[in-house]
Design a protein around this motif. Structure first.
Motif: not given
Length: 191
Positions: A60, A35, A91, A85, A88-89, A57
């Motif tokens: 992630r 990544l 973002e 999670a 992170i969503e 970010i």
């Protein structure tokens, strides 16, 4: 952005300090395994201040480190991390907020540049001591005292009376900026 430790704690049974150190290193390098972050994303991933902050970010990156087994845990790894999670969503919303703030800052800077170039385009409610100082510097020169016209009002930059604090700092006087408003009242810095 959230405090980085609170994001790290979204991983159950995590050793906080080593996980935070791994996140900090990954954000600084802009990558975690396969990544890789763009330079802009790298700037937005982690803020290393008095309180370390991380964005979705950065979360992630943390998730990638977790999935690669590079986060030290007290117990075996969980299959899913719903709280991390979910962060992170967010973002997309985070990026939209950053874009809005950058656009507002650009608009503010553009407006300031326009007023400095042509002070008559300003409105009386935009006049502040800081604006007077910037316009006076552009028209009169750095540190020169005098008068300028902004939005049809005469604004002044001059020296104010010394205060008790000035005596302790060996400063003879301080610069003040003021104007007389449409209501006839003096506004801005006081003597």
């Amino acid at each position: 952005m959230k405090p980085a430790l609170s994001v790290v704690e979204m991983i159950p049974d995590v050793h906080r300090t080593p996980a935070l150190a791994a996140l900090r290193k990954a954000a600084h390098e802009g990558r975690a395994g396969n990544l890789r972050l763009t330079p802009d994303d790298k700037d937005l991933a982690f803020f290393d201040g008095q309180v370390a902050l991380t964005s979705p970010i950065g979360a992630r990156l943390l998730m990638a480190l977790y999935q690669q087994g590079r986060i030290k845990l007290k117990k075996p790894a969980a299959k899913k991390l719903p709280t991390l999670a979910a962060y992170i969503e967010t973002e997309t919303a985070f990026r939209a907020a950053v874009r809005r703030l950058l656009d507002e800052d650009d608009a503010r800077r553009d407006r300031l540049a326009a007023i400095i170039a042509d002070p008559t385009c300003a409105t009386p409610d935009e006049i502040t001591p800081q604006l007077i100082d910037k316009v006076a510097t552009a028209q009169l020169g750095h540190g020169v005292m005098g008068q300028v016209t902004i939005a049809g009002l005469t604004a002044h930059r001059g020296f104010g009376a010394p205060t008790d604090d000035d005596a302790r700092t060996l400063q003879d006087s301080r610069v003040i900026c003021w104007w007389i408003g449409a209501d006839g009242q003096r506004q801005g810095d006081r003597d």
